[in-house]
Motif scaffolding. Structure first.
Motif, short mmCIF file in Angstrom:
data_model
loop_
_atom_site.label_atom_id
_atom_site.label_comp_id
_atom_site.label_asym_id
_atom_site.label_seq_id
_atom_site.Cartn_x
_atom_site.Cartn_y
_atom_site.Cartn_z
N PRO A 21 40.50 26.35 32.86
CA PRO A 21 41.55 26.98 32.05
C PRO A 21 42.54 25.92 31.55
O PRO A 21 42.93 25.01 32.28
N GLY A 22 42.95 26.07 30.31
CA GLY A 22 43.77 25.04 29.69
C GLY A 22 45.24 25.22 29.92
O GLY A 22 46.01 25.32 28.95
N PHE A 23 45.65 25.30 31.15
CA PHE A 23 47.09 25.36 31.45
C PHE A 23 47.35 24.58 32.73
O PHE A 23 46.43 24.11 33.40
N CYS A 24 48.62 24.45 33.05
CA CYS A 24 49.06 23.65 34.20
C CYS A 24 48.40 24.15 35.48
O CYS A 24 48.23 25.37 35.65
N PRO A 25 47.99 23.26 36.33
CA PRO A 25 48.23 21.81 36.40
C PRO A 25 47.23 20.96 35.64
O PRO A 25 47.30 19.74 35.73
N GLY A 26 46.26 21.55 34.93
CA GLY A 26 45.35 20.76 34.13
C GLY A 26 43.91 21.18 34.33
O GLY A 26 43.52 21.70 35.38
N ARG A 27 43.10 20.93 33.28
CA ARG A 27 41.70 21.37 33.31
C ARG A 27 40.93 20.74 34.48
O ARG A 27 40.13 21.40 35.14
N TRP A 28 41.15 19.46 34.75
CA TRP A 28 40.36 18.80 35.78
C TRP A 28 40.88 19.09 37.18
O TRP A 28 40.11 19.00 38.15
N VAL A 29 42.14 19.49 37.31
CA VAL A 29 42.61 19.99 38.61
C VAL A 29 41.93 21.32 38.91
O VAL A 29 41.45 21.57 40.03
N GLY A 117 54.72 18.27 33.42
CA GLY A 117 55.59 17.14 33.70
C GLY A 117 55.55 16.72 35.15
O GLY A 117 55.58 15.52 35.47
N TRP A 118 55.44 17.69 36.07
CA TRP A 118 55.44 17.32 37.49
C TRP A 118 54.09 16.78 37.95
O TRP A 118 54.00 16.16 39.01
N VAL A 119 53.03 17.01 37.13
CA VAL A 119 51.70 16.48 37.47
C VAL A 119 51.47 15.14 36.80
O VAL A 119 50.98 14.19 37.41
N GLY A 120 51.85 15.03 35.53
CA GLY A 120 51.59 13.80 34.80
C GLY A 120 50.14 13.70 34.41
O GLY A 120 49.38 14.69 34.42
N PRO A 121 49.65 12.53 34.06
CA PRO A 121 48.23 12.36 33.73
C PRO A 121 47.36 12.78 34.91
O PRO A 121 47.63 12.43 36.07
N GLN A 122 46.30 13.53 34.61
CA GLN A 122 45.47 14.08 35.69
C GLN A 122 44.76 13.00 36.48
O GLN A 122 44.54 13.16 37.69
N ASP A 123 44.38 11.89 35.83
CA ASP A 123 43.70 10.83 36.57
C ASP A 123 44.64 10.19 37.58
O ASP A 123 44.22 9.84 38.70
#
Length: 589
Positions: A21-29, A117-123
């Motif tokens: 799903p395309g919302f926080c915390p991110g697709r790869w999370v 913002g609290w996650v930042g870049p997923q990598d």
């Protein structure tokens, strides 16, 4: 390491394809959470395979089956979950370091996107930061964040372990539970070794892992335990091998030395292979020690009469009960000076006479301390009478009504004893067909005795009971016999379970109906069991023993083992008030 990277990237790519799903915390999370869901299915798959194996092997725990369980637990609860978990963590570490990760260039660019913002870049969120062991042993965050970390990295794996343990117990139902350790102990090793994962990727994985361990209980429960017939195979010992008769060679008879051999010594008789016929008259006299009459000292006053065979040996005292199948008299054996019970048939016709003779012959073959014993058969102007052991005591029904329901320990002793008594009767081909609280006598020492085989018959003997007579008490009648099917050992086992349920509740398992016909119809329709002891430790076994399908019920031998094991685990002796344990020495056929 390349193998781990490839394995982890394959899992993440698959999870990303269906759960991003395309919302926080991110697709790869979210993809990492989806990968955790897939990993959580692996231990459930191992328990499911073990449950399926046990459907065919039952409780046969030999080297082959234990090895299969160990390999299954090691593969599905340790090896594959560990490889997938560590592999997906290393994928994110490599993406963050800009080194080969096994993902496509497009996927790598997607991992580097920022959603919150609290996650930042997923990598950076998933591939950088502290490892699990650093968070647990060298904490640097504040109290709130540390508590969140502990919940994700400690509490969630503990919950997962709980449900994997429950899956193992479900897979080992109706058998010893110790092989279940082969399924959940490897998972503990897997949890410890995942301490090398990055903390954020591990937390996301456990978020997906735990719900699937809960859902994984469903297929294991649906498969169910092995049938009781499969379980019984583990306890059936094959008969010892005996070579064919023509290949046996008898050792020559012993001959003393020539100098010691007396003159004209007759040759020894050839060996005999037939068992001698027992002296039934001697056995009848030695069947029991003489006992005192239960109605006070001295001879009885004004005896009713004497039965004429055996020289008037049996002296009538008083009637004890009367029913559709005859009258039971209290009598005195004048020759052995003991009290006996004599069941006298009302109808002096050929059919009744044949039934009584058949009944006496079948019951005389049963020798069990908790079964009423048959001593003799007598003739009278009113017909034939079976001379039986008289047991002084109180009916179980009266004992429960007067003293209250039995405890689980007392009920276990009652159940295992009566199961042994019925097993001894079944081994001789005798069915009781009317097991109920009124036919269990508790003697003054608290031991139980099964009485009134008056409607018992040998298996296959269709003319034993009078035509048109309803056999059995409706409140304690098995569904198949109430519907008109022939009685079997399984129907005796049902009635015994109903009697134990009554001892724990004070009511028949189907409840009490207004009349006998309503009770008979309720039994034939297999109406719900509304009065089972819901708080009893024996509820599971009672429910199985009262199953409407005779093929799904545990045998009496299985019940005896279950109750003996329960008493041992409870730290209780098998001998004590209510009953004395007497195990059957012959297997139930």
């Amino acid at each position: 390491m390349d193998f781990l990277i490839n394995l982890g990237s394959s899992l993440l790519s698959f999870a990303y394809s269906f759960f991003n799903p395309g919302f926080c915390p991110g697709r790869w999370v979210w993809a990492t959470i989806g990968a955790g869901m897939i990993i959580g299915l692996l231990p459930a798959l191992g328990s499911l395979l073990v449950a399926l194996v046990r459907k065919g092997t039952g409780n046969t725990y030999n080297a082959a089956t234990v090895s299969v369980f160990a390999v299954t637990g090691g593969f599905f609860s340790f090896l594959m979950p560990l490889l997938f978990a560590v592999g997906l963590s290393e994928v994110f570490v490599n993406v963050a370091r800009n080194t080969p990760s096994g993902l496509t260039p497009g996927q790598v660019q997607a991992v580097k996107q920022e959603f919150c913002g609290w996650v930042g870049p997923q990598d950076k969120f998933l591939g950088h930061g502290a490892r699990v062991y650093e968070v647990l042993f060298y904490p640097r965050e504040g109290t709130g964040l540390l508590l969140l970390r502990l919940m994700l990295l400690v509490i969630l794996p503990a919950i997962g372990l709980l449900f994997i343990w429950l899956q193992a117990r479900a897979a080992m139902r109706r058998g010893p539970r110790w092989p279940g350790r082969l399924l959940w102990l490897p998972f503990i090793g897997m949890v410890l070794l995942t301490a090398s994962m990055t903390a954020n990727s591990a937390g996301a994985m456990w978020l997906g892992f735990v719900p699937m361990t809960v859902l994984g209980m469903i297929p294991v429960l649906v498969v169910g335990p092995p049938s009781w017939s499969v379980i019984e195979r583990a306890y059936q010992k094959p008969p010892p091998y005996q070579p064919p008769q023509q290949h046996r060679q008898q050792p020559p008879p012993y001959q003393p030395p020539p100098q010691q051999q007396p003159a004209r010594m007759p040759p020894p008789p050839p060996p005999q292979h037939r068992e001698p016929e027992p002296d039934r008259a001697a056995l009848a006299k030695l069947a029991a020690d003489p006992g005192p009459l239960p109605f006070g000292g001295g001879p009885p006053k004004a005896p009713t009469g004497l039965w004429q065979n055996h020289g008037g040996r049996f002296q009538k005292v008083k009637p004890l009960g009367q029913g559709g199948f005859g009258t039971v008299w209290l009598a005195r054996d004048t020759q052995l000076d003991r009290t006996v019970a004599v069941k006298l048939a009302h109808a002096p016709d050929a059919e009744t006479e044949a039934r009584m003779l058949r009944e006496a012959r079948a019951l005389a073959a049963v020798h069990h301390p908790n079964c009423v014993r048959v001593y003799d058969i007598v003739s009278d102007a009113d017909g034939l009478g079976i001379v039986m052991e008289y047991i002084e005591g109180q009916q179980l029904a009266d004992s429960v009504h007067a003293g209250g329901a039995l405890s689980d320990v007392q009920a276990a002793r009652l159940w295992v004893t009566m199961a042994g008594a019925l097993s001894a009767a079944h081994a001789k081909g005798v069915l009781h067909r009317d097991v109920k609280p009124a036919n269990v006598i508790i003697d003054p020492d608290g031991f139980a005795h099964l009485i009134d085989f008056g409607i018992a018959r040998s298996k296959g003997d269709s003319t034993l009971t009078a035509a048109g007579m309803m056999v059995g008490t409706p409140d304690f009648l098995a569904p198949e016999t109430a519907g008109g099917s022939p009685a079997t050992p399984a129907s005796d086992a049902w009635q015994l379970a109903a009697t134990v349920s009554f001892a724990l509740t004070g009511a028949p398992p189907r409840g009490v109906r207004d009349n006998a016909m309503a009770a008979l119809m309720a039994a034939a329709r297999s109406e719900p069991l509304s009065r089972l002891p819901r708080q009893s430790a024996h509820l599971r076994l009672l429910t199985a023993s009262l199953d409407a399908d005779p093929g799904r019920r545990p045998t009496l031998a299985a019940v005896a083992r279950e109750m003996s094991g329960w008493l041992a685990r409870a730290g209780q002796a098998e001998e004590g008030p209510v009953t004395k344990i007497v195990h059957s020495t012959r297997p139930l056929k």
